[in-house]
Design an enzyme around this catalytic site. Structure first.
Site, mmCIF file in Angstrom:
data_model
loop_
_atom_site.group_PDB
_atom_site.id
_atom_site.type_symbol
_atom_site.label_atom_id
_atom_site.label_comp_id
_atom_site.label_asym_id
_atom_site.label_seq_id
_atom_site.Cartn_x
_atom_site.Cartn_y
_atom_site.Cartn_z
ATOM 1 N N THR A 187 0.857 -1.188 0.000
ATOM 2 C CA THR A 187 0.000 0.000 0.000
ATOM 3 C C THR A 187 0.894 1.240 0.000
ATOM 4 O O THR A 187 2.067 1.160 0.379
ATOM 5 C CB THR A 187 -0.912 0.042 1.246
ATOM 6 O OG1 THR A 187 -0.066 0.085 2.411
ATOM 7 C CG2 THR A 187 -1.802 -1.174 1.333
ATOM 8 N N GLU A 332 -5.463 -3.508 -1.772
ATOM 9 C CA GLU A 332 -5.914 -4.814 -1.291
ATOM 10 C C GLU A 332 -6.967 -5.447 -2.195
ATOM 11 O O GLU A 332 -7.324 -6.600 -2.027
ATOM 12 C CB GLU A 332 -6.525 -4.666 0.119
ATOM 13 C CG GLU A 332 -5.550 -4.286 1.206
ATOM 14 C CD GLU A 332 -5.332 -2.775 1.340
ATOM 15 O OE1 GLU A 332 -5.560 -2.041 0.364
ATOM 16 O OE2 GLU A 332 -4.922 -2.339 2.427
ATOM 17 N N LYS A 442 -13.815 13.740 14.849
ATOM 18 C CA LYS A 442 -14.774 13.279 15.850
ATOM 19 C C LYS A 442 -15.075 14.451 16.778
ATOM 20 O O LYS A 442 -14.266 14.779 17.650
ATOM 21 C CB LYS A 442 -14.226 12.090 16.644
ATOM 22 C CG LYS A 442 -14.147 10.813 15.818
ATOM 23 C CD LYS A 442 -12.736 10.362 15.578
ATOM 24 C CE LYS A 442 -12.640 9.315 14.501
ATOM 25 N NZ LYS A 442 -11.306 9.293 13.887
ATOM 26 N N TRP A 447 -19.600 12.743 13.871
ATOM 27 C CA TRP A 447 -18.537 12.691 12.880
ATOM 28 C C TRP A 447 -18.690 13.833 11.881
ATOM 29 O O TRP A 447 -19.793 14.143 11.442
ATOM 30 C CB TRP A 447 -18.612 11.396 12.069
ATOM 31 C CG TRP A 447 -18.224 10.178 12.818
ATOM 32 C CD1 TRP A 447 -17.565 10.116 14.009
ATOM 33 C CD2 TRP A 447 -18.481 8.832 12.423
ATOM 34 N NE1 TRP A 447 -17.380 8.815 14.368
ATOM 35 C CE2 TRP A 447 -17.927 8.005 13.412
ATOM 36 C CE3 TRP A 447 -19.102 8.242 11.329
ATOM 37 C CZ2 TRP A 447 -17.997 6.614 13.344
ATOM 38 C CZ3 TRP A 447 -19.166 6.869 11.243
ATOM 39 C CH2 TRP A 447 -18.624 6.060 12.254
HETATM 40 P P1 ADP Z 1 -3.140 3.943 0.858
HETATM 41 O O1 ADP Z 1 -4.159 3.450 1.851
HETATM 42 O O2 ADP Z 1 -1.766 3.812 1.390
HETATM 43 O O3 ADP Z 1 -3.450 5.305 0.291
HETATM 44 P P2 ADP Z 1 -4.219 2.782 -1.506
HETATM 45 O O4 ADP Z 1 -3.684 3.578 -2.649
HETATM 46 O O5 ADP Z 1 -4.501 1.357 -1.735
HETATM 47 O O6 ADP Z 1 -3.191 2.908 -0.339
HETATM 48 O O7 ADP Z 1 -5.499 3.536 -0.991
HETATM 49 C C1 ADP Z 1 -6.778 3.023 -0.764
HETATM 50 C C2 ADP Z 1 -7.600 4.070 -0.065
HETATM 51 O O8 ADP Z 1 -7.665 5.262 -0.860
HETATM 52 C C3 ADP Z 1 -9.032 3.698 0.165
HETATM 53 O O9 ADP Z 1 -9.189 2.896 1.311
HETATM 54 C C4 ADP Z 1 -9.677 5.074 0.340
HETATM 55 O O10 ADP Z 1 -9.495 5.587 1.658
HETATM 56 C C5 ADP Z 1 -8.888 5.931 -0.603
HETATM 57 N N1 ADP Z 1 -9.613 6.107 -1.874
HETATM 58 C C6 ADP Z 1 -9.441 5.438 -3.023
HETATM 59 N N2 ADP Z 1 -10.257 5.894 -3.981
HETATM 60 C C7 ADP Z 1 -11.012 6.870 -3.426
HETATM 61 C C8 ADP Z 1 -12.057 7.731 -3.891
HETATM 62 N N3 ADP Z 1 -12.492 7.709 -5.145
HETATM 63 N N4 ADP Z 1 -12.588 8.610 -3.010
HETATM 64 C C9 ADP Z 1 -12.143 8.674 -1.731
HETATM 65 N N5 ADP Z 1 -11.153 7.904 -1.239
HETATM 66 C C10 ADP Z 1 -10.598 7.008 -2.066
#
Ligand code: ADP
Length: 548
Positions: A187, A332, A442, A447
């Site tokens: 990630t 993931e 929070k 929220w």
């Molecule tokens: P990291 O968690 O390190 O950023 P990833 O690139 O796999 O690694 O990120 C996944 C996360 O990115 C998701 O769990 C979400 O929080 C965020 N995310 C992905 N796409 C979107 C989107 N279109 N809108 C909002 N958040 C997003």
């Protein structure tokens, strides 16, 4: 459940090899093009297939065996494409390294994954050299360059092109079990230390089918596809595999990912589909608005990784006729989870209503199931109001992090993956991310969504970027602070008043940011997301006046 009767189908393994072969057989003369400086390098699918064979033969000679991890430290190029196929199809595991991560994280990741070799672009050698003495398992470094090997302190260096030139490419691709690992990615570490995911051939195969569907990314053979999302970020969202499977012309931007480069590429290569994170397209929008580019070929852009602002989706549609396909996903999940395709019965909805829908993260493609859960583990209704933890499952969702004890907290007892995102789902099945659990404000037991506030603030015409963070508060526990970047010459006092006017229309008073700080730029993560960890650190001692 076993019903006592087996199907009478072939035992056919879902692997990447038939995807690679199909493009070679059906579209041998279609091209994979890569931008390097002023030149556009071209290779056909037939040539690429042969080069994948040469790569596999060369790796065998270097001692790479089934399951060995093969690191890549590279931009989006035709050689990286060859690694995406050649490595898994010979039985090894392609491990994409995020070249923008800090040195300590890269060292950890390479040692943790136990990469045996690393393929590195010549322009990136200097970034890798200082790490090499601490990389315990790497036996060979292979430099991807057009010319002579550059001077380097890396040990055991080979030239990619020389290795390939020594091989015939007539390689007998092995039969591979579909559950064997094909690829690996960590990630991007937006909220914490990176975690590793090992993708099986089967997961990638099914994901490739899922994302290509008309109601997903809608990829087809006539498309000219430019994956701008880096190949080191979440498997380039599946575009390399999907684009190859359907036979698109592929355009790789190489290291050229600035707004003007992208505008030039879209115009000159007549790109029909491109994809990447919102910050890229905000940058491109400014270039397009200021310059004189013809991007009429461009039809749609999957945009995700963080929330795509509604104002940006609107601007691309109204000014350039481009549909932004808002998408949500995670490393993931291989990684696509939802896409905001419009259903046919919505076609005559008003433009505003459709825009509201497109600004949501969308509906699942086949192969992804989702649900939202409250804090007691009860499932919440799909009414567009209830917010809870988003959980998913499916054949392309990981069941475990690679050798990581954090796995234990990431799955429910009944086998769902806990995304760490909070969301709502409406009655049509459109999911909307409220926030990451770690970013939510929070406040007094309620929220406040930082994503929704940012989205609204970025609707102000003088605002370039906005990130909202939680600040500790003596009475309310946390309160929101907005950090805003304005366009050159904008009057900050006026912008501030304008933002509060805008927000007051959409949000209750208690949800409004307690203050607005004007900053020069929002810090970004390695993949271009707003880095709220850094912002929170910057405003660590920030005092918010106690309010009623
Ligand atoms: P990291 O968690 O390190 O950023 P990833 O690139 O796999 O690694 O990120 C996944 C996360 O990115 C998701 O769990 C979400 O929080 C965020 N995310 C992905 N796409 C979107 C989107 N279109 N809108 C909002 N958040 C997003």
């Amino acid at each position: 459940m076993i019903n006592g009767l087996s199907g009478t189908m072939m035992d056919y393994q879902l692997t990447l090899t038939p995807i690679m072969k199909r493009a070679m057989q059906l579209y041998p003369n279609k091209e994979i093009r890569t931008k390097f400086g002023d030149t556009m390098h071209k290779v056909t699918y037939a040539e690429s297939y042969r080069r994948c064979g040469q790569l596999a033969q060369a790796l065998k000679k270097l001692g790479i065996e089934d399951g060995d991890r093969v690191g890549t430290f590279a931009w989006n190029t035709y050689r990286h494409h060859e690694l995406y196929f050649g490595v898994p199809c010979m039985g090894a595991v392609v491990h994409t390294l995020n070249l923008r991560l800090p040195a300590d994280q890269l060292i950890f990741i390479i040692n943790h994954a136990e990469d045996k070799v690393i393929f590195v672009d010549d322009t990136l050698i200097k970034l890798l050299e200082p790490l090499a003495p601490q990389l315990k398992t790497v036996k060979h470094y292979i430099v991807m360059t057009h010319g002579e090997l550059p001077e380097t302190s890396l040990p055991n260096v080979h030239s990619y092109e020389e290795l390939l030139a020594a091989e015939s490419g007539d390689y007998g691709w092995p039969e591979i079990d579909e559950n064997a690992a094909a690829a690996m990615c960590y990630t991007s570490g937006t909220t914490g230390h990176p975690k590793g995911v090992l993708y099986s051939h089967r997961a990638i195969y099914l994901h490739t089918m899922m994302v290509s569907l008309t109601d997903a990314m809608g990829l087809a053979e006539p498309d000219i596809l430019m994956p701008v999302v880096p190949m080191f970020h979440a498997m380039a969202w599946g575009l390399v595999y999907a684009g190859t499977m359907v036979g698109c012309t592929l355009i790789y931007p190489g290291p050229h990912m600035q707004g003007a480069d992208l505008a030039g590429l879209i115009q000159d290569e007549k790109i029909t589909v491109t994809a990447g994170v919102p910050t890229l397209w905000l940058g491109l929008l400014q270039v397009l608005e200021a310059g004189d580019y013809n991007i009429s070929s461009l039809q749609r852009m999957p945009v995700g990784g963080s929330a795509a602002p509604r104002s940006m989706i609107k601007a691309y549609k109204e000014k350039f006729g481009v549909d932004i396909l808002h998408a949500w996903g995670m490393t993931e999940m291989t990684p696509v989870g939802t896409l905001s395709a419009i259903k046919s019965h919505m076609a005559d909805w008003s433009d505003e209503a459709k825009l509201d829908l497109r600004a949501k993260q969308g509906i699942t493609p086949p192969g992804v199931e989702m649900r939202i859960m409250d804090v007691n583990g009860e499932e919440l209704p799909w009414d567009g109001e209830a917010m809870g933890e988003l959980q998913v499952r499916g054949p392309a969702v990981t069941a475990d992090y690679y050798k990581d004890e954090r796995s234990a907290d990431s799955f429910t007892e009944d086998g769902w993956f806990r995304t760490g995102d909070v969301s709502s789902i409406d009655s049509e099945g459109y999911m909307q991310i409220v926030d990451r659990t770690k970013d939510l404000v929070k406040s007094g037991g309620e929220w406040i969504s930082t994503v929704e506030l940012e989205n609204a603030i970025m609707g102000h015409e003088d605002v370039m970027e906005a990130a909202v963070i939680a600040i500790p508060h003596p009475k309310w526990q946390e309160r929101p602070l907005a950090c805003v970047v304005v366009s050159d010459g904008a009057d900050k006092a006026q912008v501030k008043a304008g933002i509060y006017d805008l927000l007051s229309k959409e949000f209750a008073k208690w949800q409004l940011p307690d203050d607005i700080e004007f900053i020069a730029e929002v810090p970004k993560t390695s993949v271009g997301k707003f880095d709220k960890k850094v912002l929170r650190k910057q405003y660590e001692g920030y005092q918010i006046a106690e309010t009623e």
